[in-house]
Structure formats: C-alpha cells, structure tokens
Design an enzyme around this catalytic site. Structure first.
Site, short mmCIF file in Angstrom:
data_model
loop_
_atom_site.label_atom_id
_atom_site.label_comp_id
_atom_site.label_asym_id
_atom_site.label_seq_id
_atom_site.Cartn_x
_atom_site.Cartn_y
_atom_site.Cartn_z
N LYS A 164 0.84 -1.19 0.00
CA LYS A 164 0.00 0.00 0.00
C LYS A 164 0.88 1.24 0.00
O LYS A 164 1.80 1.36 0.80
CB LYS A 164 -0.92 0.05 1.23
CG LYS A 164 -1.80 1.31 1.28
CD LYS A 164 -2.66 1.36 2.51
CE LYS A 164 -1.95 1.99 3.70
NZ LYS A 164 -1.81 3.47 3.60
N THR A 191 -10.53 4.16 10.74
CA THR A 191 -10.32 3.34 11.94
C THR A 191 -9.76 4.13 13.11
O THR A 191 -9.68 3.61 14.22
CB THR A 191 -9.39 2.14 11.64
OG1 THR A 191 -8.17 2.63 11.07
CG2 THR A 191 -10.05 1.18 10.68
N ARG A 214 2.93 -0.44 10.55
CA ARG A 214 4.04 -0.32 11.49
C ARG A 214 4.48 -1.63 12.13
O ARG A 214 5.69 -1.82 12.35
CB ARG A 214 3.69 0.74 12.54
CG ARG A 214 3.78 2.15 11.97
CD ARG A 214 3.11 3.20 12.85
NE ARG A 214 1.67 3.21 12.69
CZ ARG A 214 0.88 4.20 13.08
NH1 ARG A 214 1.39 5.26 13.69
NH2 ARG A 214 -0.42 4.15 12.89
#
Length: 241
Positions: free
Chosen positions: A35, A124, A215
C-alpha cells in the site's frame, strides 16, 4: 473447508523512496500487495508510485473526496499506474462513486485488469465521540453499514472498514463486496492512533478479504519475518475455516 484466503497488504508509509523500495524488496513474495498512500505519493510523486507498483500488486490509497467531476478526472489521471485497488471516500456520495466507477470502466477494456474501486467508510482512528464531533449522531457500526449500502449500490467494488464491522457488512451486503481492513495489530503490538482494531487471525475469521498492516511490519527488526508470521497466522485460520 472454504477456499477463501485473507490476503495481506503491507502499508509502506514513508516519505523516502529508498526506504519504500527497501521494504518492498524485502517483502516481495511474502505479502500479497503493498500500500502506498498520501505521505509517499506527495513526497515522491506519481512516477515513484508507478515504479513500485510495477514490481508487485499495489493498493493505491489516496482516499479521493471532492465533487464528482474532480474525483473522476483524478482517477483517470491515476489509471496509468494500474493499481489493483484504489480508494475514494464514501462520504462523497452516490454520484461521485458512480462517476468514479464509470471512469475506471471506460479506461480499462478488460474488467479483470480494472482497479477495484473501494469506498472508505469510517476511518479506523474514529470512534463514536469522533463522529459526534463532526455532526454524525451514530455509532461507527451504524454509519459504516449505512455508507456501505449506499456505496455498493452506487458501484463500488468493495469497502474499507474496521474488522469490527465485517460481520454486519456481510449480513447487510453478502459475500460479494471486497472488504479491505486496516487497523490490524498482531497480538502484543502498539495500537498507535488506531481505535477500532483486531488481530490478523480475528479479522480473517470474521471474513476480511484483505488486511492492511503497516508499522508492525515496517518497524520490526526483520520486516520480512514479521510479515511471514502474519501470513502464517492467516493461513492457519484459513485451514480451520
């Protein structure tokens, strides 16, 4: 046993082309897609996005949100990159979504090669208080289902949602829409700024088509090993389904 397999997208959130290339190279053959989002695109430009996208399947996550003509024109400008998945905001409304779908269909003769158009429902990082602060008097679940119904009717191929909304969306919309789920954190990981999160196994069990992990992979001492551990977790859930 279902043949469905939840696929893994690694979020390469960085302003450095060299860093993104290093991650992409390390993760090649392990993750199902990478992404690239606002940070990388703004810092490095579309040529850099295309260069990385030519290496492996790309989720181009720019979350376009503007008047219908502007968004459809923006999508047309992005079509040479040929991402597998790309995002717009569901809050842009039905006309924006339908115009976007028409633009992609016009740009790609072969529907199999057309990027999947995903509508972002509720970020989110947001919870009910966050929604109330911007004038939406609903729970995240109710708002996601409302936006999801509208977006799929308007022509979106799928939705971006949190794992907590997967079951409700499947109940409302069936198995057809592709559900891409960010906010995924392996057990023991830092939640960072995410509020509505789940582990990879939980999201897969709920029925996510794709999960997005950033992450916990990119900040790991060994990103490839971290990604492979998540894939192993996903495959174990698939075998049990």
């Amino acid at each position: 046993m279902s043949a469905h397999r939840t696929r893994l997208i690694a979020a390469l959130d960085t302003a450095s082309y060299d860093q993104a290339l290093q991650w992409a190279t390390a993760l090649d053959g392990i993750v199902d897609a990478i992404k690239l989002g606002l940070e990388f695109t703004y810092a490095c430009g579309l040529d850099a996005v295309k260069a990385l996208g030519n290496r492996q399947d790309l989720f181009l996550d720019l979350k376009l949100h503007d008047i219908p003509n502007t968004v459809s024109s923006g999508l047309r400008a992005l079509t040479p990159i040929k991402p597998r998945l790309m995002t717009i905001h569901a809050l842009g409304g039905a006309e924006m979504i339908s115009r976007s779908r028409a633009t992609l269909e016009d740009a790609f003769d072969n529907d199999e090669k057309r990027p999947k158009l995903l509508a972002v429902t509720v970020l989110t990082s947001m919870n009910e208080q966050s929604l109330n602060e911007i004038g939406i008097n609903a729970t995240p679940l109710d708002e996601v289902v409302r936006l999801g119904r509208m977006a799929i009717r308007a022509g979106a191929d799928g939705l971006v949602c949190s794992a907590h909304e997967i079951t409700a969306l499947r109940d409302a919309l069936g198995d057809g829409p592709e559900l891409v789920v960010p906010g995924i954190r392996p057990a023991g990981s830092n939640t960072d700024d995410q509020k509505r999160i789940m582990t990879p196994a939980q999201a897969a069990q709920a029925g996510a088509d794709w999960i997005v992990v950033g992450r916990p992979i990119t900040r790991a001492d060994d990103p490839a090993a971290a990604a492979q551990a998540i894939q192993n977790e996903l495959q174990a859930v698939t075998r049990c389904r």
